[in-house]
Design a protein around this motif. Sequence first.
Motif, PDB file in Angstrom:
ATOM      1  N   UNK A  41       0.847  -1.194   0.000  1.00  0.00           N
ATOM      2  CA  UNK A  41       0.000   0.000   0.000  1.00  0.00           C
ATOM      3  C   UNK A  41       0.883   1.245   0.000  1.00  0.00           C
ATOM      4  N   UNK A  42       0.278   2.351  -0.383  1.00  0.00           N
ATOM      5  CA  UNK A  42       0.946   3.654  -0.304  1.00  0.00           C
ATOM      6  C   UNK A  42       0.045   4.626   0.448  1.00  0.00           C
ATOM      7  N   UNK A  43       0.670   5.544   1.140  1.00  0.00           N
ATOM      8  CA  UNK A  43      -0.058   6.671   1.712  1.00  0.00           C
ATOM      9  C   UNK A  43       0.687   7.939   1.334  1.00  0.00           C
ATOM     10  N   UNK A  44      -0.057   8.918   0.872  1.00  0.00           N
ATOM     11  CA  UNK A  44       0.523  10.224   0.572  1.00  0.00           C
ATOM     12  C   UNK A  44      -0.115  11.253   1.497  1.00  0.00           C
ATOM     13  N   UNK A  45       0.712  12.016   2.177  1.00  0.00           N
ATOM     14  CA  UNK A  45       0.231  13.144   2.969  1.00  0.00           C
ATOM     15  C   UNK A  45       0.327  14.374   2.073  1.00  0.00           C
ATOM     16  N   UNK A  46      -0.796  15.014   1.840  1.00  0.00           N
ATOM     17  CA  UNK A  46      -0.883  16.065   0.813  1.00  0.00           C
ATOM     18  C   UNK A  46      -1.487  17.337   1.404  1.00  0.00           C
ATOM     19  N   UNK A  47      -0.738  18.415   1.306  1.00  0.00           N
ATOM     20  CA  UNK A  47      -1.226  19.744   1.719  1.00  0.00           C
ATOM     21  C   UNK A  47      -1.410  20.588   0.454  1.00  0.00           C
ATOM     22  N   UNK A  48      -2.624  21.039   0.236  1.00  0.00           N
ATOM     23  CA  UNK A  48      -2.965  21.719  -1.018  1.00  0.00           C
ATOM     24  C   UNK A  48      -2.763  23.223  -0.897  1.00  0.00           C
ATOM     25  N   UNK A  49      -1.867  23.763  -1.683  1.00  0.00           N
ATOM     26  CA  UNK A  49      -1.532  25.186  -1.623  1.00  0.00           C
ATOM     27  C   UNK A  49      -2.540  26.076  -2.342  1.00  0.00           C
ATOM     28  N   UNK A  50      -2.370  27.382  -2.156  1.00  0.00           N
ATOM     29  CA  UNK A  50      -3.358  28.350  -2.649  1.00  0.00           C
ATOM     30  C   UNK A  50      -3.330  28.538  -4.169  1.00  0.00           C
TER      31      UNK A  50
END
Lengths: 264, 264
Positions: free
Chosen positions: A156-165
């Motif tokens: 499995x994979x997990x991506x932690x993603x913070x979406x910029x403006x």
Amino acid sequence: MLRHGLQMARGLCQLLSDKFSVGLHRNIMKHLLPINATGHAWSPLRNIRAVTQMAPWPFSSSQPRDYSLPNASWSAEMQRLYDQYSSMCEVETEGSEKKKGAWRRLPSYNRTLKYATGGRCLSRMLQAKARLFTRNIEEQGAGFEYVVFINKEEKTCVCVFQAGHLLEGPPGHVHGGAIATIIDSVTGTHATYISGPVMTANLTINYRSPIPLGSVVLVHSALDKVEGRKTFISCQVTSSDGAKLHTEATGLFVSINVSHLFGA
Amino acid sequence: MLRHGLQMARGLCQLLSDKFSVGLHRNIMKHLLPINATGHAWSPLRNIRAVTQMAPWPFSSSQPRDYSLPNASWSAEMQRLYDQYSSMCEVETEGSEKKKGAWRRLPSYNRTLKYATGGRCLSRMLQAKARLFTRNIEEQGAGFEYVVFINKEEKTCVCVFQAGHLLEGPPGHVHGGAIATIIDSVTGTHATYISGPVMTANLTINYRSPIPLGSVVLVHSALDKVEGRKTFISCQVTSSDGAKLHTEATGLFVSINVSHLFGA
């Protein structure tokens, strides 16, 4: 001939580095491309390995920036999740010894190698300036801030993603195309890990709930099955606590026949 | 109360301006939002219209840049196709009179209004800095260069798209997420034109052939059907001469009930 061989090796590297957009060069290559260390005759795989060990660009004089490492733009939630998965990358055992855990963080760069496959070269301008779509904005926190962890045992994979403006679609929310982009990147990376070099053949995306700009979400990728050249991946984008489902998707990835890369 | 009304109007504007990312404010609003010009009492629709006529940001002192107009980065092929569709936007009749043709070019800006719907406000930083994902790169030619034309009679859209060097996925080729992004933008715009305010519910994308960086392609969008709140769009991305199929996609868009925007 040697130059030709190197160019061919580059060609494969480039294609591989498609799904290495999140920096799988060193992590995956050693699984995919075993070296015959004693061979003296030219070997595509050996040359490929030699090149990719110097990822992402073998002729660069300086070490490239790894975009998957924490920076000042990361929110406390992003940092917390990074720390959480990082802590599972190695497990402290009795006697304070450390051994590798099931998870591994994948480095990520903003460029791939610059020669197109099949002998067709890009213009020098494009070679010099091309940047990976997900890493094309230098300003920290403005675009895609993300880090991918892979679990070798569970596949499995997990991506932690913070979406910029700069990823805006619906006002105040992330563009559907930006969500598709992070899904393609994570599932494609995952498929490459499972099956070696692949290309995306299909993405089917169901948008359930919009993602607010600036928020941190998790992209979970799971292997469904492998059938011949086809690798099927499913994916969910959830809130950082997993309680809210934002997006569901499936991806179909088709393995590349290496001989095709050399014009066979 | 007046302020509250304006905020609600802004809220609707923002949601509408999701699919106005390619600049449908003035073009679509007049079809969607007829004004009762004689009304003196506050009316959401009247205020919305008043605001959107000043698209894309009513409190800006300067006219925003229209990104869909030609610039120095456009290739000869991009310019040729722009000229071709522009020439169909008005038809010269006998006596050298001009009348409007079936096609219309849609302007395109790099921001939408900055308040989120439902009364939740973004931070001031995000309000000030947020940019539309497809127009977030200022350097001409580096990212998405595109212009959308819509055919009112045939209910079709065509987008002329030149893919810049910052959109790289597979080396030398456009990222699958960037292709998904232009498809979402064009089909979403099209669905909005047909059905009014919508949100993307599903995208299904089949990648047939990679798109080289720097090339110009056409994104053709066609209406399949409207069933209740659902608008079904199909889409093809082809080479500029139409001979090569790069990508096929379908999009499902769900109409937004305006009353929901006001918390009803």
